[in-house]
Design a protein around this motif. Structure first.
Motif, PDB file in Angstrom:
ATOM      1  N   ASP A   3     -10.257 -15.492 -37.027  1.00  0.00           N
ATOM      2  CA  ASP A   3      -9.330 -16.588 -36.740  1.00  0.00           C
ATOM      3  C   ASP A   3      -9.071 -16.634 -35.232  1.00  0.00           C
ATOM      4  O   ASP A   3      -8.724 -15.610 -34.629  1.00  0.00           O
ATOM      5  CB  ASP A   3      -8.024 -16.359 -37.493  1.00  0.00           C
ATOM      6  N   PRO A   4      -9.214 -17.792 -34.580  1.00  0.00           N
ATOM      7  CA  PRO A   4      -8.904 -17.885 -33.149  1.00  0.00           C
ATOM      8  C   PRO A   4      -7.494 -17.423 -32.813  1.00  0.00           C
ATOM      9  O   PRO A   4      -7.242 -16.967 -31.700  1.00  0.00           O
ATOM     10  CB  PRO A   4      -9.088 -19.373 -32.850  1.00  0.00           C
ATOM     11  N   ALA A   5      -6.568 -17.520 -33.776  1.00  0.00           N
ATOM     12  CA  ALA A   5      -5.204 -17.058 -33.514  1.00  0.00           C
ATOM     13  C   ALA A   5      -5.167 -15.579 -33.196  1.00  0.00           C
ATOM     14  O   ALA A   5      -4.319 -15.120 -32.419  1.00  0.00           O
ATOM     15  CB  ALA A   5      -4.317 -17.356 -34.731  1.00  0.00           C
ATOM     16  N   ASP A   6      -6.067 -14.805 -33.786  1.00  0.00           N
ATOM     17  CA  ASP A   6      -6.091 -13.378 -33.519  1.00  0.00           C
ATOM     18  C   ASP A   6      -6.580 -13.086 -32.096  1.00  0.00           C
ATOM     19  O   ASP A   6      -6.125 -12.142 -31.454  1.00  0.00           O
ATOM     20  CB  ASP A   6      -6.965 -12.669 -34.548  1.00  0.00           C
ATOM     21  N   LEU A   7      -7.522 -13.889 -31.618  1.00  0.00           N
ATOM     22  CA  LEU A   7      -7.969 -13.746 -30.235  1.00  0.00           C
ATOM     23  C   LEU A   7      -6.814 -14.050 -29.285  1.00  0.00           C
ATOM     24  O   LEU A   7      -6.565 -13.308 -28.322  1.00  0.00           O
ATOM     25  CB  LEU A   7      -9.147 -14.686 -29.965  1.00  0.00           C
ATOM     26  N   VAL A   8      -6.090 -15.119 -29.554  1.00  0.00           N
ATOM     27  CA  VAL A   8      -4.940 -15.482 -28.725  1.00  0.00           C
ATOM     28  C   VAL A   8      -3.904 -14.363 -28.740  1.00  0.00           C
ATOM     29  O   VAL A   8      -3.318 -14.020 -27.705  1.00  0.00           O
ATOM     30  CB  VAL A   8      -4.323 -16.810 -29.213  1.00  0.00           C
ATOM     31  N   ALA A   9      -3.672 -13.774 -29.918  1.00  0.00           N
ATOM     32  CA  ALA A   9      -2.669 -12.722 -30.033  1.00  0.00           C
ATOM     33  C   ALA A   9      -3.025 -11.506 -29.176  1.00  0.00           C
ATOM     34  O   ALA A   9      -2.154 -10.902 -28.547  1.00  0.00           O
ATOM     35  CB  ALA A   9      -2.506 -12.312 -31.492  1.00  0.00           C
ATOM     36  N   VAL A  10      -4.300 -11.138 -29.158  1.00  0.00           N
ATOM     37  CA  VAL A  10      -4.719  -9.999 -28.343  1.00  0.00           C
ATOM     38  C   VAL A  10      -4.573 -10.330 -26.859  1.00  0.00           C
ATOM     39  O   VAL A  10      -4.069  -9.508 -26.075  1.00  0.00           O
ATOM     40  CB  VAL A  10      -6.170  -9.595 -28.673  1.00  0.00           C
ATOM     41  N   LEU A  11      -5.006 -11.502 -26.453  1.00  0.00           N
ATOM     42  CA  LEU A  11      -4.895 -11.884 -25.042  1.00  0.00           C
ATOM     43  C   LEU A  11      -3.439 -11.948 -24.605  1.00  0.00           C
ATOM     44  O   LEU A  11      -3.095 -11.580 -23.480  1.00  0.00           O
ATOM     45  CB  LEU A  11      -5.575 -13.230 -24.805  1.00  0.00           C
ATOM     46  N   ALA A  12      -2.566 -12.421 -25.488  1.00  0.00           N
ATOM     47  CA  ALA A  12      -1.151 -12.513 -25.149  1.00  0.00           C
ATOM     48  C   ALA A  12      -0.507 -11.140 -25.032  1.00  0.00           C
ATOM     49  O   ALA A  12       0.366 -10.921 -24.191  1.00  0.00           O
ATOM     50  CB  ALA A  12      -0.421 -13.350 -26.195  1.00  0.00           C
ATOM     51  N   ALA A  13      -0.930 -10.205 -25.878  1.00  0.00           N
ATOM     52  CA  ALA A  13      -0.318  -8.877 -25.886  1.00  0.00           C
ATOM     53  C   ALA A  13      -0.842  -7.983 -24.777  1.00  0.00           C
ATOM     54  O   ALA A  13      -0.131  -7.108 -24.298  1.00  0.00           O
ATOM     55  CB  ALA A  13      -0.553  -8.207 -27.238  1.00  0.00           C
ATOM     56  N   GLY A  14      -2.106  -8.176 -24.377  1.00  0.00           N
ATOM     57  CA  GLY A  14      -2.697  -7.324 -23.357  1.00  0.00           C
ATOM     58  C   GLY A  14      -2.242  -7.689 -21.963  1.00  0.00           C
ATOM     59  O   GLY A  14      -1.728  -8.781 -21.707  1.00  0.00           O
ATOM     60  N   LEU A  15      -2.442  -6.777 -21.040  1.00  0.00           N
ATOM     61  CA  LEU A  15      -2.117  -7.014 -19.637  1.00  0.00           C
ATOM     62  C   LEU A  15      -3.295  -6.730 -18.706  1.00  0.00           C
ATOM     63  O   LEU A  15      -3.360  -7.273 -17.615  1.00  0.00           O
ATOM     64  CB  LEU A  15      -0.919  -6.150 -19.212  1.00  0.00           C
ATOM     65  N   VAL A  16      -4.204  -5.861 -19.141  1.00  0.00           N
ATOM     66  CA  VAL A  16      -5.349  -5.484 -18.311  1.00  0.00           C
ATOM     67  C   VAL A  16      -6.634  -5.735 -19.093  1.00  0.00           C
ATOM     68  O   VAL A  16      -6.733  -5.365 -20.265  1.00  0.00           O
ATOM     69  CB  VAL A  16      -5.278  -4.001 -17.897  1.00  0.00           C
ATOM     70  N   ALA A  17      -7.593  -6.375 -18.440  1.00  0.00           N
ATOM     71  CA  ALA A  17      -8.923  -6.573 -19.007  1.00  0.00           C
ATOM     72  C   ALA A  17      -9.907  -5.680 -18.271  1.00  0.00           C
ATOM     73  O   ALA A  17      -9.668  -5.282 -17.123  1.00  0.00           O
ATOM     74  CB  ALA A  17      -9.353  -8.034 -18.884  1.00  0.00           C
ATOM     75  N   HIS A  18     -11.015  -5.356 -18.939  1.00  0.00           N
ATOM     76  CA  HIS A  18     -12.095  -4.610 -18.292  1.00  0.00           C
ATOM     77  C   HIS A  18     -13.334  -5.500 -18.254  1.00  0.00           C
ATOM     78  O   HIS A  18     -13.827  -5.932 -19.296  1.00  0.00           O
ATOM     79  CB  HIS A  18     -12.380  -3.309 -19.038  1.00  0.00           C
ATOM     80  N   LEU A  19     -13.781  -5.783 -17.041  1.00  0.00           N
ATOM     81  CA  LEU A  19     -14.946  -6.629 -16.810  1.00  0.00           C
ATOM     82  C   LEU A  19     -16.182  -5.757 -16.734  1.00  0.00           C
ATOM     83  O   LEU A  19     -16.317  -4.927 -15.825  1.00  0.00           O
ATOM     84  CB  LEU A  19     -14.760  -7.425 -15.514  1.00  0.00           C
ATOM     85  N   GLY A  20     -17.086  -5.917 -17.694  1.00  0.00           N
ATOM     86  CA  GLY A  20     -18.324  -5.162 -17.708  1.00  0.00           C
ATOM     87  C   GLY A  20     -19.481  -6.017 -17.223  1.00  0.00           C
ATOM     88  O   GLY A  20     -19.688  -7.134 -17.702  1.00  0.00           O
ATOM     89  N   ILE A  21     -20.218  -5.508 -16.245  1.00  0.00           N
ATOM     90  CA  ILE A  21     -21.303  -6.271 -15.642  1.00  0.00           C
ATOM     91  C   ILE A  21     -22.362  -5.301 -15.121  1.00  0.00           C
ATOM     92  O   ILE A  21     -22.065  -4.135 -14.820  1.00  0.00           O
ATOM     93  CB  ILE A  21     -20.762  -7.167 -14.486  1.00  0.00           C
ATOM     94  N   VAL A  22     -23.601  -5.750 -15.052  1.00  0.00           N
ATOM     95  CA  VAL A  22     -24.684  -4.937 -14.492  1.00  0.00           C
ATOM     96  C   VAL A  22     -24.994  -5.461 -13.098  1.00  0.00           C
ATOM     97  O   VAL A  22     -25.301  -6.653 -12.925  1.00  0.00           O
ATOM     98  CB  VAL A  22     -25.943  -4.988 -15.372  1.00  0.00           C
ATOM     99  N   ILE A  23     -24.913  -4.582 -12.106  1.00  0.00           N
ATOM    100  CA  ILE A  23     -25.174  -4.948 -10.711  1.00  0.00           C
ATOM    101  C   ILE A  23     -26.252  -4.025 -10.161  1.00  0.00           C
ATOM    102  O   ILE A  23     -26.115  -2.798 -10.223  1.00  0.00           O
ATOM    103  CB  ILE A  23     -23.897  -4.845  -9.861  1.00  0.00           C
ATOM    104  N   ASP A  24     -27.319  -4.616  -9.658  1.00  0.00           N
ATOM    105  CA  ASP A  24     -28.443  -3.841  -9.114  1.00  0.00           C
ATOM    106  C   ASP A  24     -28.977  -2.831 -10.120  1.00  0.00           C
ATOM    107  O   ASP A  24     -29.343  -1.702  -9.775  1.00  0.00           O
ATOM    108  CB  ASP A  24     -28.026  -3.125  -7.823  1.00  0.00           C
ATOM    109  N   GLY A  25     -28.976  -3.231 -11.388  1.00  0.00           N
ATOM    110  CA  GLY A  25     -29.510  -2.371 -12.431  1.00  0.00           C
ATOM    111  C   GLY A  25     -28.569  -1.308 -12.943  1.00  0.00           C
ATOM    112  O   GLY A  25     -28.944  -0.517 -13.804  1.00  0.00           O
ATOM    113  N   HIS A  26     -27.344  -1.281 -12.427  1.00  0.00           N
ATOM    114  CA  HIS A  26     -26.389  -0.249 -12.825  1.00  0.00           C
ATOM    115  C   HIS A  26     -25.157  -0.905 -13.465  1.00  0.00           C
ATOM    116  O   HIS A  26     -24.651  -1.905 -12.959  1.00  0.00           O
ATOM    117  CB  HIS A  26     -25.954   0.582 -11.624  1.00  0.00           C
ATOM    118  N   PRO A  27     -24.656  -0.331 -14.558  1.00  0.00           N
ATOM    119  CA  PRO A  27     -23.466  -0.891 -15.196  1.00  0.00           C
ATOM    120  C   PRO A  27     -22.218  -0.607 -14.376  1.00  0.00           C
ATOM    121  O   PRO A  27     -22.096   0.437 -13.731  1.00  0.00           O
ATOM    122  CB  PRO A  27     -23.411  -0.168 -16.544  1.00  0.00           C
ATOM    123  N   MET A  28     -21.301  -1.555 -14.409  1.00  0.00           N
ATOM    124  CA  MET A  28     -20.015  -1.400 -13.721  1.00  0.00           C
ATOM    125  C   MET A  28     -18.940  -1.992 -14.621  1.00  0.00           C
ATOM    126  O   MET A  28     -19.116  -3.079 -15.180  1.00  0.00           O
ATOM    127  CB  MET A  28     -20.019  -2.115 -12.362  1.00  0.00           C
TER     128      MET A  28
END
Length: 232
Positions: free
Chosen positions: A20-45
């Motif tokens: 349910d999209p409502a559950d996604l909204v609930a998590v985003l509303a409750a959280g304060l910090v996100a972790h951005l995962g990305i690969v740069i120059d072949g290495h995960p960050m």
């Protein structure tokens, strides 16, 4: 319903999955910090960062020199709220109660001035509601030094765990050991003034009023894809 893709399909502990999209909204509303995962120059960050969101996007920002924000490539943004410990009769059955969302996609750089202010306002208001209108607005120089990314909420996986130990009806129940869950509640403390603040300046009501309140509030109703949603 949240879209199901090979990256968002719930394969393990499917009963904790939410669509349910409502559950996604609930998590985003409750959280304060996100972790951005990305690969740069072949290495995960993986980069911790604050965020804002609306019915269509999650917004991330940082310096224009930030390597994690330079490339508009596939990323995974994770928001997790820990709600407590699950304490079982055996080490194997221990766990945590949590709310989590993983959002996949290629974010776009926001360049339109009105949308930049919209996204930055959401970032500010998510962490400190009322602060955007209380303090000075960003200058042109500050905006030029800031990069803002918008990641669509179209591909996301949500899981929520809020149960008790699962060994209460098994052989370990005969051990006579206590088992249950230990909730974790995070609250805001008392505002502390900048040591250089002039005397007589008190914290505004929107800051002072948060003292003692839950740092992970329930999700407000938000309209997604034309449907009214709210706390799950």
């Amino acid at each position: 319903m949240l879209s199901e893709t090979p990256r968002t399909r719930h394969r393990r502990i499917k009963e904790n999955g939410r669509t349910d999209p409502a559950d996604l909204v609930a998590v985003l509303a409750a959280g304060l910090v996100a972790h951005l995962g990305i690969v740069i120059d072949g290495h995960p960050m993986v980069v911790p960062t604050v965020y804002g969101y609306d019915e269509d996007h999650i917004f991330l920002h940082g310096s224009v020199a930030s390597r994690s924000l330079l490339l508009e490539k596939e990323v995974c943004v994770t928001v997790t709220v820990m709600d407590g410990l699950v304490l079982a009769r055996s080490v194997f059955e221990h766990g945590v109660n949590y709310r989590s969302a993983m959002i996949y996609g290629a974010p776009r750089r926001v360049t339109e001035p009105a949308e930049i202010l919209h996204g930055l306002r959401l970032l500010s208001e998510h962490s400190a509601p009322g602060q955007w209108d209380y303090v000075r607005q960003p200058s042109k120089k500050e905006l030029a030094a800031t990069r803002l990314l918008a990641l669509p909420l179209t591909e996301a996986s949500v899981k929520i765990s809020d149960g008790f130990p699962s060994d209460g009806d098994g052989p370990d129940a005969a051990l006579g050991l206590w088992a249950g869950r230990l909730p974790m509640v995070t609250t805001w403390g008392t505002p502390e003034a900048d040591p250089l603040l002039a005397a007589g300046i008190e914290p505004p009501a929107h800051i002072a009023g948060r003292s003692g309140s839950n740092a992970h509030p329930a999700a407000p109703a938000v309209r997604i894809a034309g449907q009214e949603t709210g706390t799950a």
